[in-house]
Scaffold this motif. Sequence first.
Motif, PDB file in Angstrom:
ATOM      1  N   ILE A   5       0.839  -1.289  -0.114  1.00 17.49           N
ATOM      2  CA  ILE A   5       0.033  -0.098   0.088  1.00 17.49           C
ATOM      3  C   ILE A   5       1.139   1.489  -0.105  1.00 17.49           C
ATOM      4  O   ILE A   5       0.601   2.355  -0.633  1.00 17.49           O
ATOM      5  N   GLN A   6       1.887   1.114   0.863  1.00 19.60           N
ATOM      6  CA  GLN A   6       2.952   2.379   0.562  1.00 19.60           C
ATOM      7  C   GLN A   6       3.436   2.471  -0.714  1.00 19.60           C
ATOM      8  O   GLN A   6       3.618   3.690  -1.330  1.00 19.60           O
ATOM      9  N   ASP A   7       3.854   1.419  -1.472  1.00 21.66           N
ATOM     10  CA  ASP A   7       4.338   1.684  -2.691  1.00 21.66           C
ATOM     11  C   ASP A   7       3.163   2.360  -3.627  1.00 21.66           C
ATOM     12  O   ASP A   7       3.616   3.135  -4.410  1.00 21.66           O
ATOM     13  N   ILE A   8       2.134   1.963  -3.598  1.00 19.30           N
ATOM     14  CA  ILE A   8       0.885   2.457  -4.303  1.00 19.30           C
ATOM     15  C   ILE A   8       0.781   3.882  -4.128  1.00 19.30           C
ATOM     16  O   ILE A   8       0.734   4.763  -4.811  1.00 19.30           O
ATOM     17  N   ALA A   9       0.924   4.168  -2.753  1.00 18.71           N
ATOM     18  CA  ALA A   9       0.430   5.543  -2.343  1.00 18.71           C
ATOM     19  C   ALA A   9       1.553   6.485  -3.058  1.00 18.71           C
ATOM     20  O   ALA A   9       1.356   7.557  -3.329  1.00 18.71           O
ATOM     21  N   THR A  10       3.009   6.182  -2.619  1.00 11.64           N
ATOM     22  CA  THR A  10       3.997   6.509  -3.173  1.00 11.64           C
ATOM     23  C   THR A  10       3.935   6.864  -4.838  1.00 11.64           C
ATOM     24  O   THR A  10       4.288   8.148  -5.312  1.00 11.64           O
ATOM     25  N   ALA A  11       3.508   5.955  -5.577  1.00 16.34           N
ATOM     26  CA  ALA A  11       3.730   5.970  -6.859  1.00 16.34           C
ATOM     27  C   ALA A  11       2.523   7.016  -7.319  1.00 16.34           C
ATOM     28  O   ALA A  11       2.529   7.741  -8.273  1.00 16.34           O
ATOM     29  N   LEU A  12       1.540   7.181  -6.592  1.00 15.09           N
ATOM     30  CA  LEU A  12       0.389   8.068  -6.881  1.00 15.09           C
ATOM     31  C   LEU A  12       0.546   9.564  -6.072  1.00 15.09           C
ATOM     32  O   LEU A  12      -0.189  10.183  -6.395  1.00 15.09           O
ATOM     33  N   LEU A  14       0.500  10.193  -3.019  1.00 18.44           N
ATOM     34  CA  LEU A  14      -0.398  10.431  -1.798  1.00 18.44           C
ATOM     35  C   LEU A  14       0.348   9.520  -0.603  1.00 18.44           C
ATOM     36  O   LEU A  14       1.426   9.276  -0.390  1.00 18.44           O
ATOM     37  N   THR A  15      -0.572   9.585   0.692  1.00 19.52           N
ATOM     38  CA  THR A  15      -0.231   9.004   1.704  1.00 19.52           C
ATOM     39  C   THR A  15      -0.849   7.993   2.100  1.00 19.52           C
ATOM     40  O   THR A  15      -1.996   7.935   2.054  1.00 19.52           O
ATOM     41  N   ALA A  16      -0.091   6.919   2.374  1.00 18.37           N
ATOM     42  CA  ALA A  16      -0.739   5.661   3.018  1.00 18.37           C
ATOM     43  C   ALA A  16      -1.331   5.826   4.286  1.00 18.37           C
ATOM     44  O   ALA A  16      -0.494   6.279   5.211  1.00 18.37           O
ATOM     45  N   GLU A  17      -2.324   5.046   4.661  1.00 18.23           N
ATOM     46  CA  GLU A  17      -2.942   5.425   5.963  1.00 18.23           C
ATOM     47  C   GLU A  17      -2.919   3.963   6.510  1.00 18.23           C
ATOM     48  O   GLU A  17      -3.162   2.777   5.804  1.00 18.23           O
ATOM     49  N   GLY A  18      -2.674   3.683   7.925  1.00 20.02           N
ATOM     50  CA  GLY A  18      -2.485   2.329   8.345  1.00 20.02           C
ATOM     51  C   GLY A  18      -1.322   1.559   8.116  1.00 20.02           C
ATOM     52  O   GLY A  18      -0.103   2.043   8.050  1.00 20.02           O
ATOM     53  N   ASN A  19      -1.576   0.202   7.884  1.00 20.33           N
ATOM     54  CA  ASN A  19      -0.486  -0.542   7.649  1.00 20.33           C
ATOM     55  C   ASN A  19       0.017  -0.734   6.027  1.00 20.33           C
ATOM     56  O   ASN A  19      -0.361  -1.235   5.485  1.00 20.33           O
ATOM     57  N   GLY A  20       1.162   0.231   5.895  1.00 21.58           N
ATOM     58  CA  GLY A  20       1.631   0.778   4.669  1.00 21.58           C
ATOM     59  C   GLY A  20       2.406  -0.686   4.159  1.00 21.58           C
ATOM     60  O   GLY A  20       2.625  -0.652   2.849  1.00 21.58           O
ATOM     61  N   ALA A  21       2.855  -1.715   4.787  1.00 20.95           N
ATOM     62  CA  ALA A  21       3.414  -2.867   4.526  1.00 20.95           C
ATOM     63  C   ALA A  21       2.583  -3.857   3.809  1.00 20.95           C
ATOM     64  O   ALA A  21       2.871  -4.953   3.265  1.00 20.95           O
ATOM     65  N   LEU A  22       1.192  -3.845   4.090  1.00 20.29           N
ATOM     66  CA  LEU A  22       0.094  -4.783   3.517  1.00 20.29           C
ATOM     67  C   LEU A  22       0.442  -4.724   1.958  1.00 20.29           C
ATOM     68  O   LEU A  22       0.367  -3.677   1.300  1.00 20.29           O
ATOM     69  N   THR A  23       0.568  -5.738   1.418  1.00 15.96           N
ATOM     70  CA  THR A  23       0.670  -6.145   0.044  1.00 15.96           C
ATOM     71  C   THR A  23      -0.785  -6.451  -0.785  1.00 15.96           C
ATOM     72  O   THR A  23      -1.442  -7.303  -0.175  1.00 15.96           O
ATOM     73  N   VAL A  24      -0.941  -6.164  -1.841  1.00 16.29           N
ATOM     74  CA  VAL A  24      -1.857  -6.487  -2.924  1.00 16.29           C
ATOM     75  C   VAL A  24      -1.397  -6.693  -4.082  1.00 16.29           C
ATOM     76  O   VAL A  24      -0.532  -6.168  -4.725  1.00 16.29           O
ATOM     77  N   ILE A  75      -5.984   4.492   1.430  1.00 20.46           N
ATOM     78  CA  ILE A  75      -5.604   5.518   0.497  1.00 20.46           C
ATOM     79  C   ILE A  75      -6.575   6.427   0.188  1.00 20.46           C
ATOM     80  O   ILE A  75      -7.684   6.082  -0.177  1.00 20.46           O
ATOM     81  N   LEU A  76      -6.338   7.693   0.676  1.00 23.55           N
ATOM     82  CA  LEU A  76      -7.526   8.631   0.546  1.00 23.55           C
ATOM     83  C   LEU A  76      -7.067   9.709  -0.380  1.00 23.55           C
ATOM     84  O   LEU A  76      -6.751  10.947   0.060  1.00 23.55           O
ATOM     85  N   PRO A  77      -7.430   9.572  -1.748  1.00 24.41           N
ATOM     86  CA  PRO A  77      -6.971  10.682  -2.667  1.00 24.41           C
ATOM     87  C   PRO A  77      -7.950  11.864  -2.632  1.00 24.41           C
ATOM     88  O   PRO A  77      -9.336  11.667  -2.438  1.00 24.41           O
ATOM     89  N   ALA A  83      -6.721   9.174  -9.109  1.00 26.65           N
ATOM     90  CA  ALA A  83      -5.783   8.405  -8.570  1.00 26.65           C
ATOM     91  C   ALA A  83      -6.148   7.008  -9.201  1.00 26.65           C
ATOM     92  O   ALA A  83      -5.112   6.189  -9.255  1.00 26.65           O
ATOM     93  N   MET A  84      -7.409   6.537  -9.518  1.00 28.27           N
ATOM     94  CA  MET A  84      -7.717   5.434 -10.091  1.00 28.27           C
ATOM     95  C   MET A  84      -6.819   5.273 -11.208  1.00 28.27           C
ATOM     96  O   MET A  84      -6.676   4.164 -11.997  1.00 28.27           O
ATOM     97  N   SER A  85      -6.703   6.259 -12.222  1.00 27.76           N
ATOM     98  CA  SER A  85      -5.971   6.328 -13.354  1.00 27.76           C
ATOM     99  C   SER A  85      -4.453   5.824 -13.142  1.00 27.76           C
ATOM    100  O   SER A  85      -4.103   4.705 -13.812  1.00 27.76           O
ATOM    101  N   GLY A  86      -3.854   6.257 -12.230  1.00 27.95           N
ATOM    102  CA  GLY A  86      -2.478   5.943 -11.935  1.00 27.95           C
ATOM    103  C   GLY A  86      -2.448   4.245 -11.293  1.00 27.95           C
ATOM    104  O   GLY A  86      -1.479   3.353 -11.726  1.00 27.95           O
TER     105      GLY A  86
END
Length: 363
Positions: A5-12, A14-24, A75-77, A83-86
């Motif tokens: 989640i942190q990787d996604i937020a950084t790429a967009l 934005l700021t990750a909320e909560g457990n940024g290490a969670l993977t999807v 993630i709260l854009p 944000a969905m585009s990215g």
Amino acid sequence: MAYSIQDIATALGLTAEGNGALTVSGVAEPATCGPDQIALAMRPAYAEDLPHGQARAAMLWQGADWRALGLEAAILPPRPRFAMSGLSAMMDPGQGYAPGIHPSAVVDPSAILGTEVSIGPFCVIGPGARIGAGSVLGPQCHIGWKASLGDGALLHAGVRIGARVRIGARFIAQPGAVVGADGFSFVTPEVSGVERARESLGAEGTDAAQSWARIHSLGAVRIGDDVELGANACIDRGTVRDTLVGDGCKFDNLAQVGHNVVIGRDCLICAQVGIAGSTRIGNNVVLGGQTGVSDNLVIGDNVITGGATKVLANVPAGRVMLGYPAMKMDTHIESYKGLRRLPRLFRDVAALQKAVSKLVGND
């Protein structure tokens, strides 16, 4: 591919909320989301379905109470759809096109291919054609004589690029799109019934048989950078000069652009739009689905047309148009309201006529 989640937020950005290490490893709608996916719940109404799925993380809206929704991360854009585009770009698995040139492809010896080009099965690359570096051509694509395709192009199955067409970088064409077909140009030996109808506004036609002589398309098509063309969309070559499409334009499925048309930059042309020959369209124009634009018109910058609008006259810059014939949207809506009131008005007039008749009869 999995992302935190942190990787996604950084790429967009934005700021990750909560457990940024969670993977999807994918995205899903809230009701069908698995534990290894990120749910797209970008409005409160969508978030109501989160309890029906197994989402641990979601893309929500700015200010959303993600903890109350039972999530571990979010993630709260400020603009969720942007944000969905990215996010969708990160998660897109692609079409599975193989690298290299397929053995069944026919590439003319005089064609010039850039580095790391992928040419799919049964493609034909004509004499003198140029394919930019990093371009990918799906199966059964055709690139015509002396056509030029910029770097990073992506052509899906069955795309046809005609002779002498020039296209900029990062062009995307969906299956069946055609660039560079001949324009629809025909003429009669004598003045045609169509010409008489236009001059007389339909008061005079003809019942005489007429044959049509073909006017060949000597021009080509020039397209700028970052243009996307939908499935089975068509852009015709010019009669003498080129048909022009500016940078950043996006065309939906089944759009038709006639010969000699000039389109500015960053226009959005929706499904089943038809633009007749020699019309000029400005920058940042949006033509809603099934909009029809007559020939030899000028549409100014930032014009927007609603669905099924029929443009029969020039449109000044900045106008929002609707209806047939096209008129300012607020005027069209007011006219439509008046049209809906007509049955009641007719009943009121009939009642008045009846009342007046009784009064006249009593006299």
